[in-house]
Design a protein around this motif. Structure first.
Motif, short mmCIF file in Angstrom:
data_model
loop_
_atom_site.label_atom_id
_atom_site.label_comp_id
_atom_site.label_asym_id
_atom_site.label_seq_id
_atom_site.Cartn_x
_atom_site.Cartn_y
_atom_site.Cartn_z
N LEU A 43 0.82 -1.21 0.00
CA LEU A 43 0.00 0.00 0.00
C LEU A 43 0.85 1.27 0.00
O LEU A 43 0.36 2.35 -0.28
N LYS A 44 2.14 1.12 0.31
CA LYS A 44 3.09 2.23 0.35
C LYS A 44 2.66 3.34 1.32
O LYS A 44 2.56 4.51 0.95
N ILE A 45 2.46 2.95 2.57
CA ILE A 45 2.07 3.93 3.57
C ILE A 45 3.26 4.78 3.97
O ILE A 45 4.42 4.39 3.79
N ASP A 46 2.99 5.96 4.53
CA ASP A 46 4.07 6.86 4.91
C ASP A 46 4.61 6.52 6.30
O ASP A 46 4.08 5.65 7.00
N SER A 47 5.66 7.21 6.69
CA SER A 47 6.35 6.87 7.95
C SER A 47 5.46 7.08 9.17
O SER A 47 5.55 6.31 10.13
N ASN A 48 4.61 8.09 9.17
CA ASN A 48 3.71 8.29 10.30
C ASN A 48 2.71 7.15 10.41
O ASN A 48 2.40 6.69 11.52
N GLU A 49 2.22 6.67 9.29
CA GLU A 49 1.30 5.55 9.31
C GLU A 49 2.01 4.28 9.79
O GLU A 49 1.42 3.47 10.51
N TRP A 50 3.27 4.12 9.40
CA TRP A 50 4.04 2.96 9.87
C TRP A 50 4.15 2.95 11.39
O TRP A 50 4.13 1.88 12.01
N LEU A 51 4.26 4.12 12.00
CA LEU A 51 4.35 4.17 13.47
C LEU A 51 3.10 3.56 14.09
O LEU A 51 3.19 2.79 15.06
N PHE A 52 1.95 3.88 13.53
CA PHE A 52 0.71 3.32 14.05
C PHE A 52 0.60 1.82 13.77
O PHE A 52 0.18 1.04 14.63
N VAL A 53 0.96 1.42 12.56
CA VAL A 53 0.87 0.00 12.20
C VAL A 53 1.79 -0.84 13.09
O VAL A 53 1.38 -1.86 13.64
N ILE A 54 3.03 -0.40 13.24
CA ILE A 54 3.99 -1.15 14.06
C ILE A 54 3.54 -1.18 15.52
O ILE A 54 3.63 -2.22 16.19
N SER A 55 3.04 -0.05 16.02
CA SER A 55 2.56 -0.05 17.42
C SER A 55 1.39 -1.01 17.58
O SER A 55 1.32 -1.75 18.56
N ALA A 56 0.48 -1.04 16.62
CA ALA A 56 -0.67 -1.94 16.70
C ALA A 56 -0.21 -3.40 16.67
O ALA A 56 -0.71 -4.24 17.44
N ILE A 57 0.73 -3.70 15.78
CA ILE A 57 1.24 -5.07 15.70
C ILE A 57 1.87 -5.49 17.03
O ILE A 57 1.59 -6.57 17.55
N PHE A 58 2.69 -4.64 17.61
CA PHE A 58 3.35 -5.00 18.86
C PHE A 58 2.36 -5.07 20.02
O PHE A 58 2.49 -5.95 20.89
N VAL A 59 1.37 -4.21 20.05
CA VAL A 59 0.36 -4.29 21.11
C VAL A 59 -0.37 -5.63 21.05
O VAL A 59 -0.57 -6.29 22.07
N VAL A 60 -0.75 -6.05 19.85
CA VAL A 60 -1.44 -7.33 19.69
C VAL A 60 -0.51 -8.48 20.10
O VAL A 60 -0.93 -9.38 20.85
N LEU A 61 0.72 -8.48 19.61
CA LEU A 61 1.63 -9.58 19.95
C LEU A 61 1.94 -9.63 21.44
O LEU A 61 1.96 -10.71 22.04
N ILE A 62 2.18 -8.49 22.04
CA ILE A 62 2.48 -8.45 23.48
C ILE A 62 1.30 -8.99 24.28
O ILE A 62 1.47 -9.82 25.18
N THR A 63 0.08 -8.53 23.95
CA THR A 63 -1.06 -9.02 24.71
C THR A 63 -1.31 -10.51 24.47
O THR A 63 -1.70 -11.22 25.40
N GLU A 64 -1.05 -10.98 23.26
CA GLU A 64 -1.24 -12.41 22.98
C GLU A 64 -0.23 -13.25 23.76
O GLU A 64 -0.58 -14.31 24.31
N PHE A 65 1.02 -12.81 23.82
CA PHE A 65 2.02 -13.54 24.61
C PHE A 65 1.64 -13.54 26.09
O PHE A 65 1.72 -14.59 26.75
N LEU A 66 1.21 -12.41 26.62
CA LEU A 66 0.81 -12.35 28.03
C LEU A 66 -0.42 -13.21 28.28
O LEU A 66 -0.50 -13.92 29.29
N ASN A 67 -1.40 -13.15 27.38
CA ASN A 67 -2.60 -13.97 27.51
C ASN A 67 -2.23 -15.45 27.55
O ASN A 67 -2.73 -16.21 28.39
#
Length: 116
Positions: A43-67
């Motif tokens: 999709l060629k998102i910009d760097s600001n959008e990448w910050l949100f995407v990466i944060s969302a990915i890590f939030v999901v992974l962190i909560t899944e590992f803790l769960n």
């Protein structure tokens, strides 16, 4: 001191490996994260959008590992049905669900900006 520091990293990486190899939910989330990265690269998102995407990915992974850790610990401690254990596991699962809603919201906003 350095050796102890490196041992902690080794333990953490062992936990990541164990989660991916032995927990189906974690594996699914990791595969979805990889797919999401591929999609947003396409999709060629910009760097600001990448910050949100990466944060969302890590939030999901962190909560899944803790769960998963909470569920395994509960199963280890109490082998029979217990209302309190069920409530604990449900609350931990709810954290993953909320994280997934966050990630989906981020994806919808980014994709909608491209489409509209």
């Amino acid at each position: 001191m350095v050796r102890r520091f490196l041992e902690k990293f080794q333990a953490a990486f062992s936990g990541i490996k164990a989660g991916i190899l032995y927990d189906r939910s974690i594996l699914i989330q990791v595969l979805m994260a990889i797919g999401s990265v591929g999609f947003f690269v396409w999709l060629k998102i910009d760097s600001n959008e990448w910050l949100f995407v990466i944060s969302a990915i890590f939030v999901v992974l962190i909560t899944e590992f803790l769960n998963s850790a909470i569920e395994d610990l509960c199963d280890l401690m109490i082998r029979r049905h217990n209302f309190q254990v069920k409530r604990i596991k449900d609350i931990a699962a709810a954290a993953v669900l909320l994280a997934a809603f966050y990630a989906i919201t981020i994806a919808i906003i980014i994709v909608a900006r491209r489409v509209l």
